[in-house]
Design a protein around this motif. Structure first.
Motif, PDB file in Angstrom:
ATOM      1  N   LYS B  31      13.715 -20.006 -21.705  1.00 12.81           N
ATOM      2  CA  LYS B  31      14.453 -20.784 -20.703  1.00 12.81           C
ATOM      3  C   LYS B  31      15.105 -22.023 -21.344  1.00 12.81           C
ATOM      4  N   TYR B  32      14.294 -22.837 -22.019  1.00 15.52           N
ATOM      5  CA  TYR B  32      14.824 -24.077 -22.590  1.00 15.52           C
ATOM      6  C   TYR B  32      15.747 -23.793 -23.775  1.00 15.52           C
ATOM      7  N   GLY B  33      15.389 -22.791 -24.561  1.00 12.77           N
ATOM      8  CA  GLY B  33      16.245 -22.436 -25.693  1.00 12.77           C
ATOM      9  C   GLY B  33      17.605 -21.960 -25.241  1.00 12.77           C
ATOM     10  N   PHE B  34      17.596 -21.123 -24.231  1.00 14.87           N
ATOM     11  CA  PHE B  34      18.870 -20.603 -23.730  1.00 14.87           C
ATOM     12  C   PHE B  34      19.706 -21.697 -23.071  1.00 14.87           C
ATOM     13  N   ASP B  35      19.047 -22.592 -22.347  1.00 15.66           N
ATOM     14  CA  ASP B  35      19.782 -23.706 -21.721  1.00 15.66           C
ATOM     15  C   ASP B  35      20.454 -24.585 -22.789  1.00 15.66           C
ATOM     16  N   LEU B  36      19.704 -24.889 -23.851  1.00 14.05           N
ATOM     17  CA  LEU B  36      20.282 -25.704 -24.938  1.00 14.05           C
ATOM     18  C   LEU B  36      21.455 -24.970 -25.584  1.00 14.05           C
ATOM     19  N   TYR B  37      21.268 -23.688 -25.792  1.00 19.46           N
ATOM     20  CA  TYR B  37      22.336 -22.882 -26.379  1.00 19.46           C
ATOM     21  C   TYR B  37      23.569 -22.855 -25.463  1.00 19.46           C
ATOM     22  N   SER B  38      23.345 -22.642 -24.169  1.00 18.17           N
ATOM     23  CA  SER B  38      24.457 -22.533 -23.222  1.00 18.17           C
ATOM     24  C   SER B  38      25.287 -23.812 -23.169  1.00 18.17           C
ATOM     25  N   LYS B  39      24.575 -24.962 -23.140  1.00 19.50           N
ATOM     26  CA  LYS B  39      25.263 -26.243 -23.010  1.00 19.50           C
ATOM     27  C   LYS B  39      26.025 -26.598 -24.290  1.00 19.50           C
ATOM     28  N   ASN B  40      25.638 -26.006 -25.392  1.00 24.37           N
ATOM     29  CA  ASN B  40      26.280 -26.338 -26.673  1.00 24.37           C
ATOM     30  C   ASN B  40      26.997 -25.132 -27.284  1.00 24.37           C
TER      31      ASN B  40
END
Lengths: 158, 103
Positions: B31-40
């Protein structure tokens, strides 16, 4: 199996699955032999069942998710690993699957293997053929040399 | 997000919400990894070359990439021991950000 340095042939099983034997190396350099299906629809390196990964003593490194052919998204675990196929040792990301018992070799495997892969349904054979870049290299060198010569001639004429 | 480059490794600190504490919970790391990836995502596509392997540490937002997966593995194991990373996959700028098609 018919083998030579440049050509490998494996029988294709009844459902047209090209299956090949590979060895997986774990942290302790122990090996686990499995039979894997070459799946060109799989873009990764190697996918194995979680149990096989544990038996192979692979070191867990990361987690991720992937979309399956039916559109569903599954979470999975990844390890770095080494495999041996046809005398070649290749390193790549090995995905551990909690569902299914199949071992799959994907496009990253074929890319790293540097061999062309074809399936002949008429001969019931999966065929790996070495890519020989020597002719290409020679062609490039000749072309470059000619290009330089022509450029020099053009300069002299100008 | 100034890069640190070491022997074919690139590293960036990604902004965004981080995983509050270390965990082995795959769902939380995803969840957190994908969110960081998505935002960047755009930044990553712009900065990282095609065919590089990439992971994110969801607790610190550290993004690490390398052309060689073994090099990336050994670098992360040495510099960030006992971490479970979020695996992005291979960067493919012309098609998608990775061979995994994230939602």
């Amino acid at each position: 199996m018919n083998t030579s340095n440049d050509l490998l042939e494996y029988p294709v099983v009844e459902n047209f699955s090209p299956e090949v034997p590979v060895e997986i190396f774990g942290l302790a350099n122990n090996t686990k032999k499995v039979v894997a299906v070459v799946d060109t629809g799989f873009t990764g390196f190697l996918q194995i069942p979680l149990t096989v990964g544990i038996e192979s003593n692979l070191s867990l490194w990361s987690v991720g998710s992937s979309r399956l052919a039916d559109g569903s998204v599954v979470k999975n675990l990844q390890c770095i690993g080494k495999i041996r196929f046809a005398g070649k040792e290749l390193i790549g990301i090995i995905t551990l699957s909690e569902k299914g018992n199949d071992c799959l070799l994907g496009m990253q495997f074929l890319e790293r293997l540097k061999m062309d892969f074809t399936v002949s349904p008429t001969k019931n054979r999966a065929i790996f053929k070495s890519i020989i870049p020597k002719d290409e290299e020679i062609a490039v060198k000749v072309e470059t040399k000619n290009g330089k010569n022509e450029a020099k001639k053009t300069q002299k004429q100008g | 997000m100034e890069p640190q480059q070491t022997q074919n490794i690139v590293e960036y600190d990604l902004p965004g919400e981080k995983l509050p504490q270390e965990t082995n919970d795959i769902s939380q790391i995803n969840k957190y990894g994908f969110d960081l990836y998505s935002k960047n995502r755009d930044f990553i596509r712009e900065k990282v070359k095609d065919n590089w392997y990439a992971v994110i540490d969801p607790t610190t937002g550290k993004f690490v990439a390398s052309l060689d997966p073994l090099n990336l593995y050994e670098y992360t194991k040495e510099n960030y021991p006992n971490k479970l990373f979020y695996y992005i996959g291979i960067i493919k700028n012309y098609f998608s950000s990775s061979f995994y098609e994230h939602i």
